[in-house]
Scaffold this active site. Sequence first.
Site, PDB file in Angstrom:
ATOM      1  N   SER A  76       1.031  -1.133  -0.034  1.00  0.00           N
ATOM      2  CA  SER A  76      -0.177   0.088   0.041  1.00  0.00           C
ATOM      3  C   SER A  76       0.877   1.200   0.018  1.00  0.00           C
ATOM      4  CB  SER A  76      -0.796  -0.133   1.427  1.00  0.00           C
ATOM      5  OG  SER A  76      -1.465   1.331   1.599  1.00  0.00           O
TER       6      SER A  76
ATOM      7  N   TYR B 286      -1.603   0.439  11.088  1.00  0.00           N
ATOM      8  CA  TYR B 286      -1.846   0.019   9.691  1.00  0.00           C
ATOM      9  C   TYR B 286      -0.621   0.240   8.930  1.00  0.00           C
ATOM     10  CZ  TYR B 286      -3.652  -0.536   4.844  1.00  0.00           C
ATOM     11  OH  TYR B 286      -3.706  -0.891   3.760  1.00  0.00           O
TER      12      TYR B 286
HETATM   13  C1  8X3 Z   1      -5.106   1.588   1.299  1.00  0.00           C
HETATM   14  C2  8X3 Z   1      -4.605   2.982   0.885  1.00  0.00           C
HETATM   15  O1  8X3 Z   1      -4.251   5.502   1.614  1.00  0.00           O
HETATM   16  O2  8X3 Z   1      -5.633   4.122   3.136  1.00  0.00           O
HETATM   17  O3  8X3 Z   1      -3.640   0.707   1.823  1.00  0.00           O
HETATM   18  O4  8X3 Z   1      -3.205   3.866   3.091  1.00  0.00           O
HETATM   19  S1  8X3 Z   1      -4.541   4.077   2.295  1.00  0.00           S
END
Ligand code: 8X3
Length: 251
Positions: free
Chosen positions: A139, A152
Amino acid sequence: MKKTALITGATAGIGRATALKLSGMGYDVIVTGRRAERLEKLTLEIEGKGGSCRTLCFDIQSKDEVDKAMDSLGEQLDNIDLLVNNAGLAATAEPIQSGSWEDWERMIDTNIKGLLAVSKRVIPGMIKRSCGHIVNLSSIAGKEAYANGNVYCATKHAVEALTKGMRIDLLQYGIKVSSISPGMVETEFSIVRYHGDKDKADAVYKGLTPLTAEDIADAIEFIVSRPPHVNINDILIMPTAQASAVYNHRS
Ligand code: 8X3
């Protein structure tokens, strides 16, 4: 001979689009996820188009469930040509000082440990046959940290490190390792991140045209269709209206 691809997290979004794309390219697909009904629906769709689809229903956060599912593949486990480690999620968008332990664990257990649990079972067959391709879903969050992205972003930075480490360790066996790093893609991703709050999820994509799951499946098609001597290490793919994790152009 037909090739086999295993796609994790194929019940929706990028995983589902990738399974359909790979089946259209002639792969026999094995699709995994937690939601049996959705896996069955996907199977019917793929079989309706003349493709072959096997489903494995399990929670990737559980090493035991992963192992049982992989055992059930029997000989097919040693004959997987392509592994798409797609299963992943953002479980929250809270600052580090107020994030919940449960949400953090869910992301770490899915995005890092889940990827490892499946890879650990698929890699030995690739080594035996001295070929194979692993595509990890990273990502923009694997390249940059952004406000409220903390854990995340950390899990996707881990995916980046694992991709690089896998590529080095598996080099001697001729196994390709790639990653794809999307920016904003409109799927169930933000609905999950905001715990089902659709208004908050919609606001993420308001005023710009995000990528679709099919855009990512197209890029995966490019990655996996290169000739044997070419490996795409990584594709960083964003909507035209997004310049970085934080700079977007909204109308
Ligand atoms: C997903 C994209 O911009 O939310 O991985 O990190 S973001």
